[in-house]
Design a protein around this motif. Structure first.
Motif, PDB file in Angstrom:
ATOM      1  N   VAL A   1      -9.485   3.765   8.314  1.00 33.39           N
ATOM      2  CA  VAL A   1      -8.395   3.627   9.286  1.00 33.39           C
ATOM      3  C   VAL A   1      -7.229   4.551   8.936  1.00 33.39           C
ATOM      4  N   LEU A   2      -6.849   4.565   7.666  1.00 34.13           N
ATOM      5  CA  LEU A   2      -5.728   5.395   7.226  1.00 34.13           C
ATOM      6  C   LEU A   2      -6.061   6.883   7.326  1.00 34.13           C
ATOM      7  N   GLN A   3      -7.293   7.235   6.992  1.00 31.70           N
ATOM      8  CA  GLN A   3      -7.708   8.635   7.105  1.00 31.70           C
ATOM      9  C   GLN A   3      -7.645   9.109   8.556  1.00 31.70           C
ATOM     10  N   GLU A   4      -8.081   8.230   9.473  1.00 32.72           N
ATOM     11  CA  GLU A   4      -8.097   8.604  10.892  1.00 32.72           C
ATOM     12  C   GLU A   4      -6.690   8.751  11.460  1.00 32.72           C
ATOM     13  N   ASN A   5      -5.788   7.855  11.069  1.00 35.32           N
ATOM     14  CA  ASN A   5      -4.456   7.836  11.679  1.00 35.32           C
ATOM     15  C   ASN A   5      -3.416   8.654  10.929  1.00 35.32           C
ATOM     16  N   LEU A   6      -3.559   8.792   9.620  1.00 37.29           N
ATOM     17  CA  LEU A   6      -2.569   9.532   8.836  1.00 37.29           C
ATOM     18  C   LEU A   6      -3.097  10.856   8.299  1.00 37.29           C
ATOM     19  N   GLY A   7      -4.416  10.975   8.264  1.00 34.43           N
ATOM     20  CA  GLY A   7      -4.994  12.213   7.743  1.00 34.43           C
ATOM     21  C   GLY A   7      -5.204  12.191   6.241  1.00 34.43           C
ATOM     22  N   TYR A   8      -4.846  11.091   5.586  1.00 32.26           N
ATOM     23  CA  TYR A   8      -5.011  10.948   4.141  1.00 32.26           C
ATOM     24  C   TYR A   8      -5.550   9.562   3.833  1.00 32.26           C
ATOM     25  N   ASP A   9      -6.238   9.441   2.668  1.00 35.48           N
ATOM     26  CA  ASP A   9      -6.748   8.133   2.273  1.00 35.48           C
ATOM     27  C   ASP A   9      -6.462   7.801   0.814  1.00 35.48           C
ATOM     28  N   ASP A  10      -5.789   8.726   0.083  1.00 33.96           N
ATOM     29  CA  ASP A  10      -5.480   8.392  -1.306  1.00 33.96           C
ATOM     30  C   ASP A  10      -4.125   7.708  -1.380  1.00 33.96           C
ATOM     31  N   GLU A  11      -4.015   6.738  -2.272  1.00 36.59           N
ATOM     32  CA  GLU A  11      -2.853   5.861  -2.320  1.00 36.59           C
ATOM     33  C   GLU A  11      -1.566   6.603  -2.635  1.00 36.59           C
ATOM     34  N   GLU A  12      -1.594   7.550  -3.538  1.00 31.07           N
ATOM     35  CA  GLU A  12      -0.371   8.251  -3.951  1.00 31.07           C
ATOM     36  C   GLU A  12       0.228   9.044  -2.792  1.00 31.07           C
ATOM     37  N   THR A  13      -0.629   9.766  -2.066  1.00 30.39           N
ATOM     38  CA  THR A  13      -0.138  10.574  -0.943  1.00 30.39           C
ATOM     39  C   THR A  13       0.405   9.683   0.170  1.00 30.39           C
ATOM     40  N   ILE A  14      -0.310   8.589   0.473  1.00 29.46           N
ATOM     41  CA  ILE A  14       0.138   7.690   1.543  1.00 29.46           C
ATOM     42  C   ILE A  14       1.472   7.044   1.185  1.00 29.46           C
TER      43      ILE A  14
ATOM     44  N   TRP B   1       1.172   0.513   9.041  1.00 31.63           N
ATOM     45  CA  TRP B   1      -0.049   0.657   8.253  1.00 31.63           C
ATOM     46  C   TRP B   1       0.073   0.064   6.850  1.00 31.63           C
ATOM     47  N   GLY B   2       1.163  -0.659   6.605  1.00 31.66           N
ATOM     48  CA  GLY B   2       1.373  -1.218   5.262  1.00 31.66           C
ATOM     49  C   GLY B   2       0.289  -2.178   4.824  1.00 31.66           C
ATOM     50  N   ASP B   3      -0.172  -3.033   5.723  1.00 30.28           N
ATOM     51  CA  ASP B   3      -1.211  -4.007   5.359  1.00 30.28           C
ATOM     52  C   ASP B   3      -2.501  -3.308   4.956  1.00 30.28           C
ATOM     53  N   ASP B   4      -2.871  -2.274   5.734  1.00 28.30           N
ATOM     54  CA  ASP B   4      -4.089  -1.531   5.392  1.00 28.30           C
ATOM     55  C   ASP B   4      -3.930  -0.824   4.045  1.00 28.30           C
ATOM     56  N   PHE B   5      -2.718  -0.346   3.759  1.00 33.97           N
ATOM     57  CA  PHE B   5      -2.464   0.350   2.501  1.00 33.97           C
ATOM     58  C   PHE B   5      -2.648  -0.586   1.313  1.00 33.97           C
ATOM     59  N   THR B   6      -2.129  -1.817   1.438  1.00 34.70           N
ATOM     60  CA  THR B   6      -2.242  -2.769   0.322  1.00 34.70           C
ATOM     61  C   THR B   6      -3.690  -3.213   0.089  1.00 34.70           C
ATOM     62  N   LYS B   7      -4.529  -3.100   1.113  1.00 34.25           N
ATOM     63  CA  LYS B   7      -5.915  -3.542   0.993  1.00 34.25           C
ATOM     64  C   LYS B   7      -6.840  -2.464   0.439  1.00 34.25           C
ATOM     65  N   LEU B   8      -6.261  -1.265   0.166  1.00 36.16           N
ATOM     66  CA  LEU B   8      -7.091  -0.208  -0.399  1.00 36.16           C
ATOM     67  C   LEU B   8      -7.643  -0.600  -1.778  1.00 36.16           C
ATOM     68  N   SER B   9      -6.862  -1.407  -2.484  1.00 35.45           N
ATOM     69  CA  SER B   9      -7.286  -1.831  -3.823  1.00 35.45           C
ATOM     70  C   SER B   9      -7.942  -3.206  -3.805  1.00 35.45           C
ATOM     71  N   SER B  10      -8.351  -3.618  -2.626  1.00 40.81           N
ATOM     72  CA  SER B  10      -8.976  -4.937  -2.490  1.00 40.81           C
ATOM     73  C   SER B  10     -10.295  -4.998  -3.264  1.00 40.81           C
ATOM     74  N   LYS B  11     -10.596  -6.166  -3.801  1.00 43.56           N
ATOM     75  CA  LYS B  11     -11.861  -6.365  -4.503  1.00 43.56           C
ATOM     76  C   LYS B  11     -13.032  -6.370  -3.535  1.00 43.56           C
ATOM     77  N   ASP B  12     -12.724  -6.629  -2.259  1.00 48.29           N
ATOM     78  CA  ASP B  12     -13.769  -6.594  -1.223  1.00 48.29           C
ATOM     79  C   ASP B  12     -14.014  -5.132  -0.868  1.00 48.29           C
ATOM     80  N   SER B  13     -15.103  -4.592  -1.303  1.00 50.18           N
ATOM     81  CA  SER B  13     -15.367  -3.163  -1.114  1.00 50.18           C
ATOM     82  C   SER B  13     -15.480  -2.782   0.357  1.00 50.18           C
TER      83      SER B  13
END
Length: 477
Positions: A134-147, A113-125
């Motif tokens: 995707v991260l919320q569904e598979n990991l249960g979290y969506d904030d960058e610090e926790t992930i 899930w590293g690629d999805d993590f790096t795209k959280l701060s993407s300029k493309d909203s």
């Protein structure tokens, strides 16, 4: 290049395979680890110019108690699983080995899930929001610090795709031994080995008539029929001379005149049904048996484990039928015959009357008294007996066995020629004293009700044509 992947695990942890807890799990795990290492070493030593590649890529790719492995070459894969099965059986450790095509591709959470993590701060909203979902569904979290913390805490590789399919194969396999899941019949693992019979195989590699055959494991029995699942299995690497020869003791009758007067010989010659060499429960003649130990040790091990599991619960015996069938399919029946009278053999020894040159598994199923009751109570034993009938039929007619991969090679060009050839083979089988006596032994040992069960066995265990011939012979017994 698509590789072969597999998993091997100890079923000793299951109460059905270790009902009394007589196998110490810690000790079994230690022996298991040693067997896996030995199989790796043996595979490496016979790999020839592939040794460096094996060293670079490895064989065992993961797992603690269950071991996941991956090999690209079919010879390496075959050697590894067959040697490993032999080693584990020597230790009397129940196990399962499952194999399929694919790649394990184990990835850690950060790799997956590293690629999805790096795209959280993407300029493309839109892209950023998609990754967050995707991260919320598979990991249960969506904030960058926790992930980011999760990636640091969980570093274990997780199976994906074909690796998960392999785990499902393992859960679904209810047999004991090796199960191979292949859909492509042109796969080189299914095809017969080029060096199977010509002696050209490299030193240290296995001898085999064909790499795989179709086997079945029972799932459950209704009031009328046994449900089975078909899979590809690997034969044991048994020599063709792994046969039992029976000699009359030297202090027995020596002259031809006295031999002709022997009551045991007269019974064998004039009353076949009463004297089948016979029930060793009522041996007509004492004999000295000689046989290589290759399959006898394996059979003894299987029967010992079967007895303990069956005593705890009769339903546990269902797990052993497929392994007994594997031994049947791995044995040589070409020299099997019955002697009505004692006869001089090699080295001036006198061959005893009765069955001669039979594989040890034949003696276990049809002659030896000790395992008789155990085998009669074994759920699915009809599958093993059907395989035995099929192998004897094949040895008599020189036809491929029903479990082999069927091709049109060598068949007559015209339907008329094919029918004629078929009728000739069927007549040869109907008149074979070896096949007739073998069917009689099954009838005497397992009772007339066994034929209904054998008729319900899958055609890849015993073909429908052979079932008809079997019934025609049995009806005349």
């Amino acid at each position: 290049m698509t590789a072969y992947i597999g998993i091997v695990d100890l079923t000793v942890r299951l109460s059905s395979m270790n009902p009394w807890g007589q196998i110490d799990i810690r000790d079994a795990n230690l022996q298991f680890q040693r067997c896996v290492i030995q199989a790796c070493v043996d595979t490496h030593s016979s790999a020839g110019d592939r040794q460096e590649k094996l060293e670079a890529e490895g064989i065992i790719r993961g797992g603690s108690s269950a071991k996941f492995f991956q090999l690209e070459n079919e010879d390496d894969l075959y050697n590894f699983i067959v040697v490993l099965r032999h080693l584990l059986l020597e230790e009397k450790i129940p196990f399962k080995i499952c194999v399929r095509k694919g790649h394990l591709e184990g990835k850690t959470l950060s790799q997956k899930w590293g690629d999805d993590f790096t795209k959280l701060s993407s300029k493309d909203s839109k892209e950023s929001e998609r990754c967050r979902e995707v991260l919320q569904e598979n990991l249960g979290y969506d904030d960058e610090e926790t992930i980011e913390t999760i990636f640091k805490l969980d570093k274990s590789p997780n199976l994906t795709g074909e690796g998960l399919d392999l785990s499902m194969d393992f859960e679904n396999f209810k047999g004991f031994g090796i199960s191979v899941n292949l859909n492509d019949i042109s796969d080189p693992l299914i095809a017969p080995s080029e060096a199977a019979d010509d002696g050209a195989r490299p030193e240290g590699t296995l001898r085999r008539r064909s790499r795989l055959f179709r086997n079945h494991f029972p799932v459950q029995r209704s009031t009328k029929q046994l449900t089975t699942v078909e899979y590809w299995d690997c034969p044991f690497d048994l020599d063709d001379d792994d046969l039992v020869t029976r000699f009359r003791p030297q202090n027995r009758i020596d002259s031809d005149q006295e031999r002709e007067a022997s009551p045991a010989d007269q019974a064998a010659e004039h009353d076949d049904e009463a004297d089948e060499g016979l029930d060793t429960e009522t041996k007509p003649e004492r004999a000295i048996e000689t046989a290589p130990s290759a399959s006898t040790v394996t059979i003894s091990t299987i029967l010992d484990m079967l007895s303990k599991s069956q005593t705890a619960d009769p339903d546990n015996s269902v797990y052993y039928t497929s392994l007994l069938s594997t031994l049947v399919r791995s044995s040589n029946y070409k020299a099997l015959h019955y002697r009505a009278k004692a006869q001089n053999g090699s080295s001036s020894k006198l061959l005893a009357a009765g069955w001669q040159k039979y594989p040890p598994i034949f003696g276990t199923l049809l002659i030896s008294a000790k395992p008789s009751g155990l085998l009669k109570r074994t759920i699915g034993i009809e599958l093993t007996l059907a395989a035995l009938i099929d192998e004897i039929y094949s040895s008599v007619t020189s036809e491929p066995h029903s479990a082999a991969l069927r091709t049109d090679a060598g068949r007559p060009a015209s339907p008329a020629d094919e029918r004629k050839a078929r009728m000739q083979l069927e007549e040869k089988a109907r008149s074979s004293s070896t096949l007739i006596r073998s069917l009689r032994r099954i009838n005497l040992r397992y009772g007339p009700a066994i034929w209904r069960k054998i008729l319900q066995c899958p055609p890849s265990t015993l073909s429908e044509d052979r079932k008809k011939i079997m019934i025609a012979i049995v009806s005349q017994l």
